[in-house]
Design a protein around this motif. Sequence first.
Motif, PDB file in Angstrom:
ATOM      1  N   ALA A 151       0.951  -1.145   4.408  1.00 41.78           N
ATOM      2  CA  ALA A 151      -0.203  -1.714   5.100  1.00 41.78           C
ATOM      3  C   ALA A 151      -0.773  -2.854   4.279  1.00 41.78           C
ATOM      4  O   ALA A 151      -0.591  -2.907   3.062  1.00 41.78           O
ATOM      5  CB  ALA A 151      -1.269  -0.637   5.308  1.00 41.78           C
ATOM      6  N   GLY A 157      -2.424  -5.219  -0.362  1.00 37.51           N
ATOM      7  CA  GLY A 157      -1.526  -4.346   0.376  1.00 37.51           C
ATOM      8  C   GLY A 157      -1.383  -3.018  -0.328  1.00 37.51           C
ATOM      9  O   GLY A 157      -1.789  -2.867  -1.495  1.00 37.51           O
ATOM     10  N   GLN A 158      -0.833  -2.070   0.387  1.00 39.57           N
ATOM     11  CA  GLN A 158      -0.554  -0.782  -0.231  1.00 39.57           C
ATOM     12  C   GLN A 158       0.651  -0.138   0.427  1.00 39.57           C
ATOM     13  O   GLN A 158       0.935  -0.357   1.604  1.00 39.57           O
ATOM     14  CB  GLN A 158      -1.776   0.134  -0.182  1.00 39.57           C
ATOM     15  CG  GLN A 158      -2.279   0.443   1.197  1.00 39.57           C
ATOM     16  CD  GLN A 158      -3.695   0.994   1.168  1.00 39.57           C
ATOM     17  OE1 GLN A 158      -4.561   0.518   0.442  1.00 39.57           O
ATOM     18  NE2 GLN A 158      -3.935   2.033   1.953  1.00 39.57           N
ATOM     19  N   LEU A 220      -0.663  -0.101  -5.128  1.00 42.03           N
ATOM     20  CA  LEU A 220      -1.707  -1.053  -4.729  1.00 42.03           C
ATOM     21  C   LEU A 220      -1.300  -2.454  -5.162  1.00 42.03           C
ATOM     22  O   LEU A 220      -0.987  -2.678  -6.338  1.00 42.03           O
ATOM     23  CB  LEU A 220      -3.048  -0.683  -5.373  1.00 42.03           C
ATOM     24  CG  LEU A 220      -3.575   0.728  -5.109  1.00 42.03           C
ATOM     25  CD1 LEU A 220      -4.870   0.967  -5.880  1.00 42.03           C
ATOM     26  CD2 LEU A 220      -3.810   0.960  -3.624  1.00 42.03           C
TER      27      LEU A 220
END
Lengths: 250, 92
Positions: A151, A157-158, A220
């Motif tokens: 996502a 983003g992760q 992360l």
Amino acid sequence: MLSDTDRATYEWQLDVPGLGECGQEKLGSATALVSRVGGLGGPLAMSLAAAGIGKIILVHAGNLQEADLNRQTLMSRQWIGKPRVECAAETIARFKPEIEVVPVNENFNADNAHRLVSMSDIVFDCAPLFEERFLMNRECVRQGKPIIDSAMYSMQGQVMTIVPGKTPCLACVYPEIPSHWKRRFPVIGAVSCLVAQVGALEGIKLISGFGEVSIGEMILIDAETMSFNKIKLAPRRHDCAVCGGLNLDS
Amino acid sequence: MRIALNFRGQLANALGGSSDQIEVNSSSSINSILQDLAFRGGTAFTDIAFDCHGKPSRTLLVAVDGEQITDFEMALAPDTQEITFIPPIAGG
């Protein structure tokens, strides 16, 4: 067993320590489902194709729009107004015709969830709505299929690898659908591509069995500061409505 | 003690930046820090970090020194260095 063509195609990749012919064979016999082929899922699917995944199921409803072209790198302008999943399939097929690509002009939903997941060995979740992500999580847990949940938002983003019964599932991490999340989010294509590559690599490692997959962790990514971090997630929730009934480490 | 705070996703927008440093005491907890941040961030912050009953949202991930914690009432360890607040994101 790899063919002579495979050996030639993946010659440089086979030099990566730990992958080897065995890992390459596993990639070649795997089927990956990629939910949504937009800014994140598109480049992710392309990297799976480059790595030699045998079959890719692309799931995304709707037609390409002008505003998609800042990030959806499998698309082309002449496809505006036409089904984007077919454009994505054509782009991948042009790059790697030996890979089987199955375009599905639908979004992941309650009617197709069982069928689509049962056709796959691994699911790459790149959907922009939590309703879809939760549904995918539920079905993958039910069928024991791993999910790479990727996502992004703005410059961040992760990525989280979910192995049912072993790691927290999406509903362990987010016990309910976040009410504040909006369908539209800020995005630069280079950031969604960056996050996509991290997700693709997690899946490639998981399928081929080499390297260190981030099990029980969330990766992360911060493109503003160009930093990568990981957090260790809390253990699975025993009261999780989705995976709480599974035996630990089953 | 002084600790670093990191805010991800929409929380960074709500608070006007992705990092900060604050002074905490031996009784400080995640809950008390969230309450302090709510004064600063206003509704843009509370809409994400709290539920409609004014309790910390069940979808807010908090990591202390790289490990997710789920007990927001527990006092922080005296050697705590960094807290990261991670709201759910789903951009694709």
